[in-house]
Design a protein around this motif. Structure first.
Motif, mmCIF file in Angstrom:
data_model
loop_
_atom_site.group_PDB
_atom_site.id
_atom_site.type_symbol
_atom_site.label_atom_id
_atom_site.label_comp_id
_atom_site.label_asym_id
_atom_site.label_seq_id
_atom_site.Cartn_x
_atom_site.Cartn_y
_atom_site.Cartn_z
ATOM 1 N N TRP A 59 -0.498 17.039 -0.679
ATOM 2 C CA TRP A 59 -1.212 16.513 -1.845
ATOM 3 C C TRP A 59 -2.723 16.627 -1.662
ATOM 4 C CZ3 TRP A 59 1.826 11.269 -2.450
ATOM 5 C CH2 TRP A 59 3.083 11.540 -3.035
ATOM 6 N N ASN B 256 -3.136 7.084 -8.779
ATOM 7 C CA ASN B 256 -2.714 7.750 -7.547
ATOM 8 C C ASN B 256 -1.550 7.028 -6.901
ATOM 9 O OD1 ASN B 256 -5.591 8.464 -7.945
ATOM 10 N ND2 ASN B 256 -5.291 9.630 -6.064
ATOM 11 N N THR C 204 -5.573 2.317 -2.477
ATOM 12 C CA THR C 204 -6.914 2.569 -2.972
ATOM 13 C C THR C 204 -7.864 1.399 -2.716
ATOM 14 O OG1 THR C 204 -6.312 1.716 -5.166
ATOM 15 C CG2 THR C 204 -6.088 4.091 -4.815
ATOM 16 N N PHE D 154 -8.581 12.277 -5.920
ATOM 17 C CA PHE D 154 -7.353 12.604 -6.647
ATOM 18 C C PHE D 154 -6.563 13.720 -5.969
ATOM 19 C CE2 PHE D 154 -10.664 11.191 -9.616
ATOM 20 C CZ PHE D 154 -10.086 10.017 -10.048
ATOM 21 N N PRO E 27 -0.675 13.916 -6.019
ATOM 22 C CA PRO E 27 -0.457 12.471 -5.866
ATOM 23 C C PRO E 27 -0.652 11.651 -7.134
ATOM 24 C CG PRO E 27 -2.665 13.006 -5.166
ATOM 25 C CD PRO E 27 -2.037 14.310 -5.619
ATOM 26 N N LEU E 28 -0.851 12.307 -8.292
ATOM 27 C CA LEU E 28 -1.191 11.559 -9.497
ATOM 28 C C LEU E 28 0.040 11.117 -10.281
ATOM 29 C CD1 LEU E 28 -4.273 13.533 -10.873
ATOM 30 C CD2 LEU E 28 -4.177 11.690 -9.180
ATOM 31 N N ARG F 236 -5.622 12.997 -14.908
ATOM 32 C CA ARG F 236 -6.928 12.356 -14.800
ATOM 33 C C ARG F 236 -7.489 11.960 -16.165
ATOM 34 N NH1 ARG F 236 -10.819 15.601 -10.768
ATOM 35 N NH2 ARG F 236 -12.208 13.947 -11.560
#
Length: 328
Positions: free
Chosen positions: A17, A64, A68, A176, A186-187, A191
């Motif tokens: 990723w 994600n 975070t 991202f 990994p989203l 976006r």
């Protein structure tokens, strides 16, 4: 395929990723399926929005997969809302916990195996009402009439839960990844989703995570932050981004033997027994699962979010606005 082989394949996909998307392009057919399902869900809830509730719900989530810095930011928001004389509740899916009955209100007697690690941590740190339910809307309805504002720990993609505002937290180091949605990247959502939220807060820019204290794992006794400076320690982290925790320990002068585990790892006593008597230092999120068997040589490091002046102003303004809203 054996379970060990599946774990190895999953780990390889996740490492990719954060490399060019070419490494995971063999997953492209699944990516198309994921995107189609995600778009259809968004369309469905746009046409048939969830029924409003009487208390404002603020989602604090991410687009994600992986850590975070969301939990420390929620802690800050809860504590700040309390300073503004709001009665605060938190709802969570309770990942890693399994209860026979939901909604589950987290109390001092609730075992982490029932509620999950993050709800336990939030309840310990803030003292606010934390309610766990895989169906977050049920948890929200449980809190109606009891609180003035609700923060949802994650749940950005849980569109069955009404909300008055959305905050997205971004990892300033990993950002991202390769920019693709699951499973190529990994989203959880493209976006472009960031253009629809109320605020985006970048960990490392809008806020930083700073250690608050060093505490003994067996007694919870507080020690000086530099108590282990210059010492070799076993660093244990079962969080979304263990490298960040390891960096913090190095900044405190510790010499590390790193032991990264999967996020929400279900720790057992043998996971912390390295047979050499060296100190074992873990995250607070891991400690809430290990405190029942924490040894005398174990420590944990609580961290807190420190916001920039600009980010604090933004959230203060939004908190006051949200506190006045009613979702219907």
């Amino acid at each position: 395929m054996s379970s060990e082989s599946r774990r190895g394949l999953a780990a390889l996909i996740e490492r990719n990723w954060y490399r060019p998307a070419l490494y995971n392009l063999w997953l492209l057919p699944l990516n198309w399926l994921f995107v189609v399902v995600a778009v259809l869900r968004r369309i469905y809830y746009a046409v048939f929005p969830p029924k409003a509730v009487s208390v404002p719900v603020v989602v604090v989530g991410n687009i994600n997969v992986g850590g975070t810095g969301k939990t420390p930011l929620i802690t800050w928001l809860v504590e700040r809302a309390m300073q503004l004389n709001m009665r605060v509740g938190v709802v969570s899916r309770g990942y890693g916990g399994k209860s026979e009955q939901y909604p589950l209100e987290v109390t001092a007697d609730t075992d982490v195996s029932l509620c999950g690690d993050e709800p336990r941590l939030l309840a310990n740190r803030t003292g606010c009402t934390v309610v766990v339910d895989p169906q977050r809307r049920r948890a929200v309805e449980y809190l109606q009439g009891k609180v003035d504002i609700i923060f949802s720990d994650d749940g950005l993609q849980h569109y069955a839960m009404p909300r008055v505002a959305e905050l997205v937290v971004v990892d300033g180091e990993r950002r991202f990844g390769n920019g693709w949605t699951l499973p190529v990247g990994p989203l959880r959502e493209p976006r472009a989703r960031l253009q629809t939220v109320d605020a985006v807060l970048v960990n490392g820019e809008d806020f930083v995570l700073e250690p608050l204290s060093l505490r003994r794992g067996d007694t919870n006794e507080q020690a000086d932050l530099l108590a282990l400076e210059g010492k070799k320690v076993h660093a244990v982290a079962g969080i979304g981004h263990p490298a960040r925790f390891f960096t913090t320990l190095r900044q405190l002068g510790m010499e590390l033997i790193e032991h990264p585990f999967n996020d929400h790892h279900e720790f057992k006593p043998e996971d912390l027994d390295f047979g050499d008597g060296l100190p074992v230092v873990m995250t607070e999120k891991d400690w809430v699962k290990c405190r029942a068997f924490a040894a005398a040589n174990s420590w944990y490091l609580p961290v807190g979010a420190v916001l920039t002046k600009s980010a604090r102003h933004t959230l203060d303004k939004l908190l006051l606005t949200w506190g006045e809203k009613r979702n219907g």
